[in-house]
Design an enzyme around this catalytic site. Structure first.
Site, PDB file in Angstrom:
ATOM      1  N   LYS A 192       7.031 -15.975 -11.287  1.00 31.97           N
ATOM      2  CA  LYS A 192       6.017 -15.650 -10.285  1.00 31.97           C
ATOM      3  C   LYS A 192       5.045 -16.805 -10.042  1.00 31.97           C
ATOM      4  CE  LYS A 192       2.876 -11.827  -9.223  1.00 31.97           C
ATOM      5  NZ  LYS A 192       3.488 -11.530  -7.928  1.00 31.97           N
TER       6      LYS A 192
ATOM      7  N   HIS B 226      13.077 -13.862 -22.890  1.00 32.65           N
ATOM      8  CA  HIS B 226      13.420 -14.435 -21.589  1.00 32.65           C
ATOM      9  C   HIS B 226      13.866 -15.873 -21.766  1.00 32.65           C
ATOM     10  CE1 HIS B 226       9.135 -15.261 -22.243  1.00 32.65           C
ATOM     11  NE2 HIS B 226       9.224 -16.282 -21.418  1.00 32.65           N
TER      12      HIS B 226
HETATM   13  P1  AMP Z   1       6.643 -18.451 -20.986  1.00 29.27           P
HETATM   14  O1  AMP Z   1       5.239 -18.888 -20.653  1.00 29.27           O
HETATM   15  O2  AMP Z   1       7.491 -19.542 -21.531  1.00 29.27           O
HETATM   16  O3  AMP Z   1       6.666 -17.220 -21.837  1.00 29.27           O
HETATM   17  O4  AMP Z   1       7.338 -18.060 -19.617  1.00 29.27           O
HETATM   18  C1  AMP Z   1       6.939 -16.926 -18.885  1.00 29.27           C
HETATM   19  C2  AMP Z   1       6.858 -17.314 -17.447  1.00 29.27           C
HETATM   20  O5  AMP Z   1       6.775 -16.102 -16.704  1.00 29.27           O
HETATM   21  C3  AMP Z   1       5.639 -18.134 -17.102  1.00 29.27           C
HETATM   22  O6  AMP Z   1       6.066 -19.380 -16.565  1.00 29.27           O
HETATM   23  C4  AMP Z   1       4.879 -17.312 -16.045  1.00 29.27           C
HETATM   24  O7  AMP Z   1       4.494 -18.122 -14.960  1.00 29.27           O
HETATM   25  C5  AMP Z   1       5.903 -16.316 -15.597  1.00 29.27           C
HETATM   26  N1  AMP Z   1       5.335 -15.016 -15.193  1.00 29.27           N
HETATM   27  C6  AMP Z   1       4.126 -14.506 -15.456  1.00 29.27           C
HETATM   28  N2  AMP Z   1       3.988 -13.265 -14.893  1.00 29.27           N
HETATM   29  C7  AMP Z   1       5.150 -12.997 -14.261  1.00 29.27           C
HETATM   30  C8  AMP Z   1       5.641 -11.913 -13.504  1.00 29.27           C
HETATM   31  N3  AMP Z   1       4.898 -10.839 -13.255  1.00 29.27           N
HETATM   32  N4  AMP Z   1       6.910 -11.995 -13.013  1.00 29.27           N
HETATM   33  C9  AMP Z   1       7.663 -13.081 -13.226  1.00 29.27           C
HETATM   34  N5  AMP Z   1       7.252 -14.140 -13.931  1.00 29.27           N
HETATM   35  C10 AMP Z   1       6.011 -14.114 -14.448  1.00 29.27           C
END
Ligand code: AMP
Length: 353
Positions: free
Chosen positions: A99, A179
């Site tokens: 996002k 993830h």
């Molecule tokens: P990490 O910081 O490695 O855990 O990766 C998680 C990623 O998910 C980050 O880069 C965020 O920008 C992203 N993120 C945060 N909220 C959402 C959301 N609602 N949907 C999809 N991605 C998100």
């Protein structure tokens, strides 16, 4: 049977453009510059430094606050506007857009059921990940899927992707739900893993006689295995991963023995391309770096170990100074402090394996 549709790239681009247009994905503007290493040992290596004033551009979105304040898990919520594939591998995963990306079309392969981000990658994770890389690169060698591939065979330069998994509390993740992440790599980027594999291109599964590659010119401990072009055996990636994991864990063991005051939970950056699989054991998600007599705190996740470093608002001065002085020591310090020293020449411990 192919796990992903053969038109996946097109689908990703469509969902992404739509999400950006409607404001469902907030892509940050950023500036990137290459920096040649000034460390003679690293000689030919380059880093890509990116500056992004995230704090200024970030809208005060309730989503962000919820993530931080209420342990809200966005990956359990349904986000159709961000979803590229709702059902991957019999509904084990969904493929969604990040996002808040810095790199366009940043994808997340998320487990449908909650699993902690410290969990090991299992055989399904690894196979789903590898097939995703191959599909995005247009390299799926599944005969019954090759029908409409002919028009893609012309001279289009191929994009290269990397998949990463920030595992454990010191790896730099922000959402504690399993993830894996996939980004397209910049064309000019050549990482230490690429150099390691260039010197030893022949694929092998490490064993007691032949260990994973350790690239000696970088300061941090690292383990890499060259992968074959095509993998039919479902256990192949698992054997590689388990081997890298053993190397990383034995590193933690050795570290605890020599520095007994420090007890660290195992954390590592897992990175895979279609050419190699790599693990970098992690001691911290951020470090204090000194440059020109001033201290800066910087964080990095697995992307740093792909030679891509992100500088945020408060690190603008550091970003500018590093590039002005063409001095890469701060980058090398950061990667070392967030990892472990590279003990390339150390005798293998009896505790290994
Ligand atoms: P990490 O910081 O490695 O855990 O990766 C998680 C990623 O998910 C980050 O880069 C965020 O920008 C992203 N993120 C945060 N909220 C959402 C959301 N609602 N949907 C999809 N991605 C998100």
């Amino acid at each position: 049977m192919a796990l992903y549709p053969s038109n996946l790239n097109k689908l990703v681009t469509e969902v992404y453009s739509d999400a950006v247009t409607k404001g469902n994905v907030i892509q940050f503007d950023s500036t990137s510059k290459y920096l040649k290493t000034s460390n003679s040992k690293e000689s030919g290596l380059k880093y890509q430094l990116t500056y992004c004033d995230i704090d200024t551009q970030k809208p005060t979105k309730p989503e962000r606050k919820e993530v931080i304040e209420k342990n809200f898990n966005p990956f359990l919520a349904s986000e159709p506007e961000l979803t590229v594939l709702e059902n991957v591998m019999e509904d084990k995963y969904k493929l969604v857009l990040n996002k808040f990306p810095i790199v366009a079309e940043h994808l997340l392969l998320v487990t449908k059921k909650h699993e902690p981000q410290a969990s090991l990658l299992n055989p399904n994770d690894l196979n789903a990940a590898f097939q995703l890389l191959k599909t995005l690169q247009g390299e799926v060698d599944d005969n019954d899927e090759s029908d409409d591939d002919e028009e893609d065979d012309d001279e289009k330069p191929k994009s290269r992707y990397a998949l990463f998994y920030n595992c454990g509390p010191n790896s730099g993740f922000s959402i504690d739900h399993k993830h894996m992440q996939i980004i397209k790599l910049p064309r000019k980027l050549k990482t230490f893993q690429d150099y390691a594999v260039q010197e030893n291109p022949e694929p092998f599964i490490p064993n007691v006689k032949r260990e994973a590659l350790e690239y000696e010119a970088v300061a941090f401990a690292n383990f890499t295995i060259p992968l074959p072009q095509s993998i039919k055996d479902e256990d192949y990636l698992v054997m590689c991963y388990v081997n890298l994991l053993q190397r990383a864990l034995s590193y933690f063991q050795q570290w605890e023995e020599t520095d007994s005051g420090k007890r660290l939970q195992p954390s590592y950056s897992f990175i895979m391309t279609s050419d190699w699989m790599s693990i970098i054991p992690r001691s911290s998600e951020s470090a204090e770096i000194e440059f020109d007599g001033k201290a800066y705190n910087i964080a990095t996740n697995a992307v740093g170990y792909l030679h891509m470093l992100l500088f945020k608002n408060e690190q603008k001065e550091l970003f500018d100074k590093i590039l002005e002085q063409k001095d890469s020591t701060a980058v090398e310090d950061l990667l070392l402090k967030c990892g472990f020293p590279n003990n390339f020449n150390a005798a293998p411990s009896e505790n290994d394996y």
